[in-house]
Motif scaffolding. Structure first.
Motif, PDB file in Angstrom:
ATOM      1  N   MET A  84       3.777  -5.924  -0.694  1.00 41.74           N
ATOM      2  CA  MET A  84       3.652  -5.121  -2.174  1.00 41.74           C
ATOM      3  C   MET A  84       1.856  -5.566  -1.650  1.00 41.74           C
ATOM      4  O   MET A  84       1.275  -4.569  -2.526  1.00 41.74           O
ATOM      5  N   LYS A  85       0.779  -5.887  -1.533  1.00 44.42           N
ATOM      6  CA  LYS A  85       0.035  -5.810  -1.650  1.00 44.42           C
ATOM      7  C   LYS A  85      -1.024  -4.775  -0.856  1.00 44.42           C
ATOM      8  O   LYS A  85      -2.238  -4.053  -1.488  1.00 44.42           O
TER       9      LYS A  85
ATOM     10  N   ILE B  75      -3.182  -1.825  -2.950  1.00 40.63           N
ATOM     11  CA  ILE B  75      -4.453  -1.443  -2.303  1.00 40.63           C
ATOM     12  C   ILE B  75      -4.579   0.091  -2.374  1.00 40.63           C
ATOM     13  O   ILE B  75      -5.803   1.175  -3.038  1.00 40.63           O
ATOM     14  N   LYS B  76      -3.432   0.691  -1.874  1.00 40.37           N
ATOM     15  CA  LYS B  76      -3.436   1.893  -1.982  1.00 40.37           C
ATOM     16  C   LYS B  76      -3.447   3.272  -3.317  1.00 40.37           C
ATOM     17  O   LYS B  76      -4.470   3.895  -3.469  1.00 40.37           O
TER      18      LYS B  76
ATOM     19  N   ALA C 207      -6.812   2.509  -4.749  1.00 45.99           N
ATOM     20  CA  ALA C 207      -8.004   3.700  -3.827  1.00 45.99           C
ATOM     21  C   ALA C 207      -7.392   5.035  -4.742  1.00 45.99           C
ATOM     22  O   ALA C 207      -8.684   5.709  -4.585  1.00 45.99           O
ATOM     23  N   PHE C 208      -6.039   5.419  -4.157  1.00 46.80           N
ATOM     24  CA  PHE C 208      -5.673   6.265  -4.882  1.00 46.80           C
ATOM     25  C   PHE C 208      -6.078   6.439  -6.714  1.00 46.80           C
ATOM     26  O   PHE C 208      -6.496   7.480  -7.516  1.00 46.80           O
ATOM     27  N   SER C 209      -6.354   5.835  -7.332  1.00 43.61           N
ATOM     28  CA  SER C 209      -6.830   6.376  -8.568  1.00 43.61           C
ATOM     29  C   SER C 209      -8.092   5.717  -9.085  1.00 43.61           C
ATOM     30  O   SER C 209      -8.459   7.376  -9.462  1.00 43.61           O
ATOM     31  N   VAL C 210      -9.240   5.406  -7.594  1.00 45.10           N
ATOM     32  CA  VAL C 210     -10.379   5.641  -8.180  1.00 45.10           C
ATOM     33  C   VAL C 210     -10.616   7.302  -7.630  1.00 45.10           C
ATOM     34  O   VAL C 210     -11.045   8.274  -8.054  1.00 45.10           O
ATOM     35  N   VAL C 211      -9.739   7.743  -6.444  1.00 48.58           N
ATOM     36  CA  VAL C 211     -10.106   8.817  -6.448  1.00 48.58           C
ATOM     37  C   VAL C 211     -10.187  10.305  -7.315  1.00 48.58           C
ATOM     38  O   VAL C 211     -10.449  11.154  -7.694  1.00 48.58           O
ATOM     39  N   ILE C 212      -8.953   9.527  -8.089  1.00 49.06           N
ATOM     40  CA  ILE C 212      -8.505  10.729  -9.051  1.00 49.06           C
ATOM     41  C   ILE C 212      -9.731  10.528 -10.180  1.00 49.06           C
ATOM     42  O   ILE C 212     -10.364  11.897 -10.650  1.00 49.06           O
TER      43      ILE C 212
END
Length: 110
Positions: A2-3, A7-8, A11-16
């Motif tokens: 789950m961790k 994290i993924k 990271a994906f949210s930050v890129v978007i």
């Protein structure tokens, strides 16, 4: 497990969230011309006064900004009238307005 997913997802949210932010800021800030976000990012990257953290974010954001600027290119061309004719007409109007003002010294002369 789950961790790793969390994290993924982060990271994906930050890129978007960072995608094309220079383009959005440039378009809402009133800069004119084509590809204002890409030009702003390039200036930020080449500026010696910009810190390494900001430069690294600008480098990461540059491809997304270029895509966003490309999508907004028709709007930029619509709002930016840089044809030679329009620039000459604008200059003539400005010169006509400047030349039409009579200085006070000439008004009182006989």
């Amino acid at each position: 497990m789950m961790k790793n997913v969390l994290i993924k997802l982060t990271a994906f949210s930050v890129v978007i969230l960072l995608s094309g932010c220079s383009s959005v800021m440039s378009h809402t800030g009133g800069k004119e011309g084509t590809y204002p976000g890409t030009r702003a990012s390039a200036e930020m990257i080449s500026d010696d006064d910009t810190n390494w953290g900001t430069k690294s974010l600008a480098v990461l954001d540059m491809p997304f900004t270029a895509v966003m600027d490309t999508l907004l290119l028709p709007w930029d061309l619509f709002r930016t009238d840089s044809s030679v004719r329009s620039r000459v007409e604008k200059s003539e109007k400005q010169n006509l307005a400047t030349n039409s003002v009579i200085p006070p010294a000439e008004m009182s002369a006989p």
